[in-house]
Scaffold this active site. Structure first.
Site, PDB file in Angstrom:
ATOM      1  CD  GLU A  78      -2.761  -1.283   0.062  1.00  0.00           C
ATOM      2  OE1 GLU A  78      -2.893  -0.383  -0.685  1.00  0.00           O
ATOM      3  OE2 GLU A  78      -3.389  -2.244  -0.043  1.00  0.00           O
ATOM      4  CD  GLU A  89      -3.815   2.055  -3.555  1.00  0.00           C
ATOM      5  OE1 GLU A  89      -3.899   1.497  -2.596  1.00  0.00           O
ATOM      6  OE2 GLU A  89      -4.050   1.750  -4.839  1.00  0.00           O
ATOM      7  CG  HIS A 149      -6.113   0.554   0.633  1.00  0.00           C
ATOM      8  ND1 HIS A 149      -6.086   0.158  -0.919  1.00  0.00           N
ATOM      9  CD2 HIS A 149      -7.609   1.270   0.652  1.00  0.00           C
ATOM     10  CE1 HIS A 149      -7.396   0.363  -1.457  1.00  0.00           C
ATOM     11  NE2 HIS A 149      -8.164   0.911  -0.457  1.00  0.00           N
ATOM     12  CD  GLU A 190      -4.250  -0.457  -8.013  1.00  0.00           C
ATOM     13  OE1 GLU A 190      -4.585  -1.261  -7.176  1.00  0.00           O
ATOM     14  OE2 GLU A 190      -3.831   0.795  -7.569  1.00  0.00           O
ATOM     15  CD  GLU A 213      -5.387  -2.263  -3.523  1.00  0.00           C
ATOM     16  OE1 GLU A 213      -5.505  -1.490  -4.366  1.00  0.00           O
ATOM     17  OE2 GLU A 213      -4.854  -2.279  -2.555  1.00  0.00           O
ATOM     18  CG  HIS A 245      -7.358   1.549  -6.952  1.00  0.00           C
ATOM     19  ND1 HIS A 245      -6.751   1.387  -5.740  1.00  0.00           N
ATOM     20  CD2 HIS A 245      -8.561   2.451  -6.310  1.00  0.00           C
ATOM     21  CE1 HIS A 245      -7.396   1.872  -4.575  1.00  0.00           C
ATOM     22  NE2 HIS A 245      -8.403   2.361  -5.007  1.00  0.00           N
TER      23      HIS A 245
END
Ligand code: MN
Ligand code: MN
Length: 225
Positions: free
Chosen positions: A35, A65, A68, A136, A166, A169
């Protein structure tokens, strides 16, 4: 400008402390597909981007992120517990046991310290987007490995959430890449004869891969126009 919201992006919990699981999860805190790498990669790339919408996308995802990272670090902290007796930890991040008192640290699952060398930054939006799509995808794969190996329902729910983010993204970076056709390093793609050659260097046998007229990469899914 960045602000801190006291709430986590998504609640985290663990069934019970487990230092081995904590060590494994360190991979997504301070490892090459983790992350912190994702946050720093998209943030550092964003400084060069002229397209306002895409710059915004990079900064939004970079910010998420970091959220995360906060979730992963909080989970590692719960898994380590606050009892510094690390007798149950027989593998993995020994550094966290002997150096940081089991605090989540910026290292991978083997204790190797995070490095900016994980960050890929080219100054070319097409190259950066392709790096990010791959990043990703790799992050998702690592979360899949962790999901299989961590038998803790609470941690699995967190991994499942992050894995799906992810994917989101990845989809957004693909969408951004699709808007870039014929710009930057894609501008002169495939215009020379050399760029269209395919060398069949495998012998004996037939040429399995047919590449008579290779095209620039596109990520539109079949149900998109
Ligand atoms: Mn992430
Ligand atoms: Mn991501």
């Amino acid at each position: 400008m960045f602000k801190h919201d006291k709430a986590l992006l998504h609640e985290v919990k663990v069934d019970c402390p487990n230092p081995n699981y904590a060590a494994m999860l360190q991979e997504q805190l301070g490892g090459p597909q983790g992350e912190l790498k994702a946050a720093m990669q998209y943030l550092s790339q964003s400084f060069r981007i002229k397209d306002k919408e895409i710059k915004d996308l990079f900064l939004d995802i970079a910010s998420e992120e970091l959220s995360h990272m906060e979730m992963v670090a909080t989970t590692i902290n719960l898994l380590n517990g606050h009892n510094l007796d690390a007798n149950n930890a027989t593998i993995g991040n020994i550094e966290a046991h002997v150096l940081t008192g089991l605090a989540p640290m910026l290292s991978n699952a083997s204790g190797q310290l995070w490095t900016a060398a994980y960050v890929n930054e080219s100054g070319d939006l097409a190259a950066d987007l392709l790096s990010n799509i791959a990043a990703e995808q790799r992050a998702k794969v690592v979360y899949e490995y962790l999901y299989r190996q961590i038998n803790d329902q609470g941690v699995r729910e967190t991994i499942d959430f992050l894995l799906n983010r992810e994917e989101a993204h990845n989809t957004m970076f693909r969408e951004a890449f699709n808007r870039l056709q014929d710009t930057g390093s894609l501008k002169d793609w495939g215009v020379t004869q050399d760029s269209k050659l395919y060398f069949n260097l495998s012998t004996p046998g037939d040429q399995y891969f047919n590449a008579n007229n290779p095209q620039p990469p596109k990520f539109n899914s079949p149900n998109q126009n």
